[in-house]
Write a protein that holds these residues in place. Structure first.
Motif, PDB file in Angstrom:
ATOM      1  N   ALA B  44       0.854  -1.193   0.000  1.00 49.37           N
ATOM      2  CA  ALA B  44       0.000   0.000   0.000  1.00 49.37           C
ATOM      3  C   ALA B  44       0.890   1.244   0.000  1.00 49.37           C
ATOM      4  CB  ALA B  44      -0.912  -0.019   1.221  1.00 49.37           C
ATOM      5  N   ILE B  45       0.265   2.398   0.102  1.00 47.01           N
ATOM      6  CA  ILE B  45       1.033   3.643   0.127  1.00 47.01           C
ATOM      7  C   ILE B  45       1.508   3.891   1.557  1.00 47.01           C
ATOM      8  CG2 ILE B  45       0.974   6.126  -0.296  1.00 47.01           C
ATOM      9  CD1 ILE B  45      -1.293   5.622  -2.312  1.00 47.01           C
ATOM     10  N   LEU B  83      -5.146  12.504  -3.028  1.00 50.13           N
ATOM     11  CA  LEU B  83      -3.794  12.514  -3.594  1.00 50.13           C
ATOM     12  C   LEU B  83      -3.873  13.121  -4.987  1.00 50.13           C
ATOM     13  CD1 LEU B  83      -2.887   8.842  -2.622  1.00 50.13           C
ATOM     14  CD2 LEU B  83      -2.215  10.916  -1.405  1.00 50.13           C
ATOM     15  N   GLN B  84      -2.809  13.791  -5.367  1.00 50.84           N
ATOM     16  CA  GLN B  84      -2.801  14.410  -6.696  1.00 50.84           C
ATOM     17  C   GLN B  84      -1.418  14.330  -7.299  1.00 50.84           C
ATOM     18  OE1 GLN B  84      -2.953  18.744  -7.220  1.00 50.84           O
ATOM     19  NE2 GLN B  84      -4.735  18.486  -8.523  1.00 50.84           N
ATOM     20  N   ILE B  85      -1.375  14.040  -8.591  1.00 49.81           N
ATOM     21  CA  ILE B  85      -0.105  14.146  -9.329  1.00 49.81           C
ATOM     22  C   ILE B  85      -0.328  15.119 -10.472  1.00 49.81           C
ATOM     23  CG2 ILE B  85       0.802  11.876  -8.721  1.00 49.81           C
ATOM     24  CD1 ILE B  85      -0.220  10.844 -11.413  1.00 49.81           C
ATOM     25  N   GLU B  93      -6.354  13.438  -9.778  1.00 45.20           N
ATOM     26  CA  GLU B  93      -6.598  13.403  -8.340  1.00 45.20           C
ATOM     27  C   GLU B  93      -7.448  12.194  -7.995  1.00 45.20           C
ATOM     28  OE1 GLU B  93      -7.931  17.134  -6.873  1.00 45.20           O
ATOM     29  OE2 GLU B  93      -8.119  16.455  -4.819  1.00 45.20           O
ATOM     30  N   TRP B  94      -7.142  11.570  -6.888  1.00 47.63           N
ATOM     31  CA  TRP B  94      -7.922  10.425  -6.428  1.00 47.63           C
ATOM     32  C   TRP B  94      -7.808  10.317  -4.912  1.00 47.63           C
ATOM     33  CZ3 TRP B  94      -2.933  10.248  -7.764  1.00 47.63           C
ATOM     34  CH2 TRP B  94      -2.070   9.352  -7.133  1.00 47.63           C
ATOM     35  N   SER B  95      -8.614   9.460  -4.358  1.00 45.06           N
ATOM     36  CA  SER B  95      -8.535   9.209  -2.912  1.00 45.06           C
ATOM     37  C   SER B  95      -8.046   7.792  -2.682  1.00 45.06           C
ATOM     38  CB  SER B  95      -9.904   9.370  -2.265  1.00 45.06           C
ATOM     39  OG  SER B  95     -10.276  10.723  -2.297  1.00 45.06           O
ATOM     40  N   THR B 114      -1.944  -1.173  -3.265  1.00 43.57           N
ATOM     41  CA  THR B 114      -3.271  -0.613  -2.979  1.00 43.57           C
ATOM     42  C   THR B 114      -3.206   0.914  -2.944  1.00 43.57           C
ATOM     43  OG1 THR B 114      -3.867  -2.563  -1.686  1.00 43.57           O
ATOM     44  CG2 THR B 114      -5.161  -0.558  -1.291  1.00 43.57           C
ATOM     45  N   GLY B 115      -4.035   1.525  -3.739  1.00 41.57           N
ATOM     46  CA  GLY B 115      -4.098   2.980  -3.731  1.00 41.57           C
ATOM     47  C   GLY B 115      -3.241   3.646  -4.783  1.00 41.57           C
ATOM     48  N   PHE B 116      -2.264   2.902  -5.294  1.00 36.21           N
ATOM     49  CA  PHE B 116      -1.459   3.493  -6.363  1.00 36.21           C
ATOM     50  C   PHE B 116      -1.379   2.572  -7.584  1.00 36.21           C
ATOM     51  CE2 PHE B 116       2.412   4.392  -8.733  1.00 36.21           C
ATOM     52  CZ  PHE B 116       2.113   5.687  -9.117  1.00 36.21           C
TER      53      PHE B 116
END
Lengths: 161, 138
Positions: B44-45, B83-85, B93-95, B114-116
């Motif tokens: 995960a992150i 989160l944003q890139i 952007e995503w959560s 997970t998450g990325f």
């Protein structure tokens, strides 16, 4: 560094000063660099606006002299000078000209938290909190923030075996 | 969005190996995007707990769990954060759930599965030193 370059007698804003390279280094050691708008000089591996440096070492008001005067004075003391977006220009007998990659310049900040913008080291601090505070106080926006790895563990994220 | 690998020096080593590092804006703190390493070995992150503090994320109510980061056990608290890139004029952007860890040894965050990785189609061209991210919901 030649001895005659380490000391300079200069007149700034009509006032005579005897400036020593060692004094500049010592004075700036605990001074936070302000954001670079255009010109900078490299003092102790950090980039400062030339007027900030001269103001710190002489006590003069920044309105009393020009960036060009400050830059020329510091070049004569052997400090590197440059302009944002272009490579730094070395002063005579320059010993700390950072005409090298960003990664190599980061080595001077090993273990510190740094903010990067446009491939320049914007600022370095001992804690991420201090770094973000500096960014906020100076209205700066970094491209990237991290700690320069001090060892293999920090660089790889691996734990000791 | 395509990103070049980035060189971060490794103390004590003369050579620098460029790696897939991405800057992540956490919870809108866009003045200080956090450098993170793409890490398929992380489930995960993972970020340092200091990032939660900087972003004003309250993790005190989240239960503490022990997780392994690089083989060492650390205390971690999870929060779902935005989160944003960004890349030039492009942004995504995503959560995602992020585990904020203490102590935190790595010099940067770790972007795990997970998450990325499960959020993007990712191409890594290590020989040419770039990687490309396409959001899976794009």
């Amino acid at each position: 560094m030649a001895e005659n370059m380490a000391v300079r007698r200069v007149t700034i804003a009509g006032q005579p000063f005897v400036l020593r390279r060692s004094d500049v280094l010592r004075t700036l050691r605990n001074v936070e660099p302000e954001p670079i708008s255009s010109h900078f000089v490299v003092v102790g591996s950090r980039r400062f606006p030339p007027k900030q440096v001269i103001s710190e070492v002489t006590g003069l008001d920044r309105a009393d002299f020009t960036t060009h005067q400050a830059r020329r004075t510091l070049l004569r003391l052997g400090f590197a000078a440059g302009r944002r977006g272009s490579g730094p220009k070395a002063g005579p007998a320059m010993s700390e000209a950072p005409d090298e990659s960003l990664a190599e310049r980061m080595r001077d900040f090993t273990g510190e938290w740094i903010a990067i913008k446009d491939d320049e080291i914007l600022h370095a601090s001992s804690t991420p909190q201090a770094l973000v505070r500096w960014l906020g106080n100076h209205g700066q926006k970094a491209d990237s923030v991290f700690r320069v790895p001090e060892d293999d563990l920090a660089a790889s994220g691996l734990a000791p075996l | 969005m395509r990103f070049n690998f980035r060189e971060i020096p490794d103390a004590g080593r003369a050579t620098v190996r460029a790696r897939p590092i991405l800057d992540l804006v956490v919870e809108g703190l866009d003045i200080a995007p956090q450098a993170c390493l793409l890490d398929t070995g992380a489930t995960a992150i993972r970020l340092g707990a200091h990032v939660a503090e900087l972003c004003g994320i309250d993790i005190t109510k989240s239960p503490e769990t022990k997780i392994a980061v690089g083989g060492a056990l650390v205390a971690a608290r999870m929060a779902i954060v935005s989160l944003q890139i960004t890349k030039e004029n492009d942004a995504h952007e995503w959560s995602a759930p992020v585990w904020f860890c203490e102590p935190w040894t790595p010099a940067f965050g770790l972007l795990g599965l997970t998450g990325f990785f499960d959020h993007f189609q990712i191409t890594i061209a290590a020989y040419d030193e770039w990687f490309e991210l396409t959001p899976t919901n794009a």
